[in-house]
Write a protein that holds these residues in place. Structure first.
Motif: not given
Lengths: 414, 185
Positions: A3-31
């Motif tokens: 359960e703990q690993i799963r909860a971790n995985r969910r939370r981490s997935l959120t972090l990765i997705i948010v960072l990914g979105v930030v990266l894409v936004l950043m790329g767009f803005s710089i462009g």
């Protein structure tokens, strides 16, 4: 524990997705900023290419570069049966399916870290300083913390997050340099587009938003990343207490490490995997929103406030100290502490010479044991028939260099 | 009408998906328990293998501690033949106690304590005791997880349908006997 690993995985997935979105936004803005209107797509493309290159570089070489950069040496079971025993005990307690490889780093700074993206090819490295400064219970607490990192898949997620964050930072640095040295190009392109007339209003808005994104994104991404890293440290502490059923071991280890620490130079990307941040260990890490690790004092306080040794107890102690919970409620029912103490006396886990003997043997030194218990490393070129014990002064017979060194390669292969 | 059918179909599909997910989760947890149990077995076997060596080594230095040595051998044989979780736990605790007194007795023999072979065996046995304790702890944790899961609603319906039954804890009767062998030199 699943359960703990799963909860971790969910939370981490959120972090990765948010960072990914930030990266894409950043790329767009710089462009948009660099290439004028419609350049956003190019910017995203550039960002993703940099990310992919970073990822490949990391996945292809990071482990070996890290290990060789720190002078880490893989140990066999014969070289340090006790260390292997301690690690195997924690492997069993955590229910890992694979025994991690074991590395020894020749450094007097007491520290330890875990690497390996999959549990299958994970490794735990300890420094010689850790082995001669801690007793068995304390070492076990530290190893359990690292096992917790492996079990909770922290290495995998923090690597992915670290690479994404790294790309965001590279992009922001590139942009900064672009505006410092190549600003004129942008002036030309913007004057051209304003000459076109219509749409300039919208373009200015986009430019302003882009500028804000480029300035703020790296800061926000870093805050997110470090908050996540600190949380994972607490979680690994909680896992350590749960595996060893003895939070005091880790607490006292952390105190010793904080008191005796000295800085080690390591790559920023791997800092979250250490038991304490290797770069600030000496001064006592300044606690800020940009720290990879929570302040050691706070970690010790939470561990010492635990009523038992289960995840629920850790969560309660954490709540008392920080004012909010750490672990999702559904993962708390897992354990009912059955307190078992590993047998140990208060002696250091290894003597200083003992801890270094594995390192020394790779330099061609031969370990000789005196009857008084002292271990003496004989240099490869030593050619006297005997050597004086450093502790009791007795003469110890030494085989001739040829015979000694002939056995060496075989020993190293084992 | 069509809407009703669609809703019904969706509801059935969701139910089936839930049941499959729960079933798979239960299988995973049961495997984890079995895995943990076999891990205890591995460590217990390791201890059975180490004990004859230890007895032989101690015999060479402390021959007249016959009673203690016999007790250890007897407890080992009893533990090896025990079946069932509670019986096994009981027999293992007796063996742990016997080993404890053997190590206590060896305190009186300085030559024995200086013997490299004895020291190695002692480290191995101490660590094996720890490994037994930790694998038992992990077994009990996973068993607790599994037992809780199959009793919770609505997973208990799936558990009942596919015959997932409770597992027993590996527990010692006396809390004092839970402690691993403590050897101090």
């Amino acid at each position: 524990m699943w359960e703990q690993i799963r909860a971790n995985r969910r939370r981490s997935l959120t972090l990765i997705i948010v960072l990914g979105v930030v990266l894409v936004l950043m790329g767009f803005s710089i462009g948009e900023l660099m290439f004028g209107q419609g350049g956003g797509t190019i910017g995203i493309g550039v960002a993703l290419v940099i990310w992919l290159i970073q990822m490949m570089v990391y996945f292809l070489s990071a482990e070996s570069v890290l290990m060789s950069g720190m002078n880490a040496r893989e140990l066999s079971r014969d070289e340090s049966p006790r260390l292997f025993n301690v690690i195997e005990e924690m492997k069993i307690a955590s229910g890992l399916n694979h025994m991690p490889r074991v590395y020894l780093v020749d450094s007097s700074a007491p520290n330890a870290f875990a690497i390996g993206r999959k549990a299958k090819d994970s490794a735990i490295a300890v420094t010689t300083g850790l082995m001669y400064r801690l007793n068995r219970d304390e070492l076990q607490g530290v190893i359990a913390h690292e096992t917790g990192h492996i079990k909770n898949r922290d290495v995998q997620f923090m690597t992915l997050a670290g690479v994404t964050l790294g790309t965001i930072i590279i992009l922001s640095e590139l942009t900064g340099r672009y505006f410092l040295f190549g600003g004129r190009m942008r002036d030309r392109s913007s004057s051209r587009s304003s000459g076109d007339g219509g749409g300039s209003q919208a373009q200015i808005v986009i430019l302003i938003i882009s500028l804000v994104v480029v300035v703020l994104a790296p800061i926000l991404a870093q805050m997110l990343y470090f908050a996540c890293s600190r949380k994972r440290e607490y979680l690994a502490d909680a896992s350590s207490a749960q595996y060893t059923r003895y939070p005091e071991g880790l607490a006292s280890a952390l105190e010793k490490i904080a008191g005796k620490g000295s800085a080690m130079t390591v790559s920023k990307a791997v800092a979250p995997m250490f038991i304490v941040n290797p770069m600030y260990a000496a001064s006592g890490e300044p606690s800020s929103i940009f720290s990879t690790h929570p302040p050691t004092g706070q970690r010790v306080k939470v561990l010492r406030a635990m009523a038992g040794a289960s995840l629920a107890d850790y969560d309660a102690a954490y709540r008392a100290a920080e004012g909010r919970g750490l672990i999702g409620t559904q993962s708390l029912n897992a354990s009912q502490p059955e307190v078992i103490r590993a047998s140990s006396d208060n002696a250091p886990f290894e003597t200083r010479a003992g801890a270094r003997s594995a390192v020394a043997s790779s330099d061609g030194y031969t370990a000789m044991q005196c009857d008084c218990g002292a271990k003496i490393g004989v240099p490869p070129a030593y050619n006297q028939p005997q050597i004086n014990c450093v502790r009791c002064g007795a003469d110890i017979p030494v085989p001739a260099p040829a015979a000694r060194n002939a056995t060496m390669p075989g020993k190293q292969d084992a | 009408m069509i809407l009703g059918v669609v809703i019904l179909v969706i509801a059935v599909v969701v139910l089936i998906l839930y049941a499959v997910g729960t079933y798979n989760g239960l299988v995973r947890m049961r495997n984890e328990v079995q895995n943990a149990w076999s891990q205890i077995d591995v460590q217990l076997k390791r201890r059975y293998d180490l004990i004859p060596n230890l007895v032989e080594t101690v015999k060479g230095y402390a021959a007249h501690e016959r009673q203690t040595l016999e007790n250890v051998t007897k407890a080992r044989n009893m533990a090896m033949s025990a079946t069932g979780v509670p019986e096994r736990a009981e027999a293992e605790n007796v063996l742990t106690g016997a080993l404890k007194s053997l190590f206590a007795v060896s305190e009186a023999y300085p030559d024995l304590k200086a013997n490299q072979n004895f020291l190695q065996l002692q480290e191995e046995l101490t660590s094996t005791e720890n490994k037994i304790a930790f694998s038992r702890q992990y077994y009990n944790d996973s068993t607790m997880n599994y037992n809780t899961r199959i009793e919770q609603f609505p997973a208990n319906i799936v558990a009942g349908m596919f015959n997932f039954t409770r597992r027993e804890f590996f527990e010692a009767k006396e809390p004092a006997e839970r402690e691993a062998v403590k050897v101090k030199f």
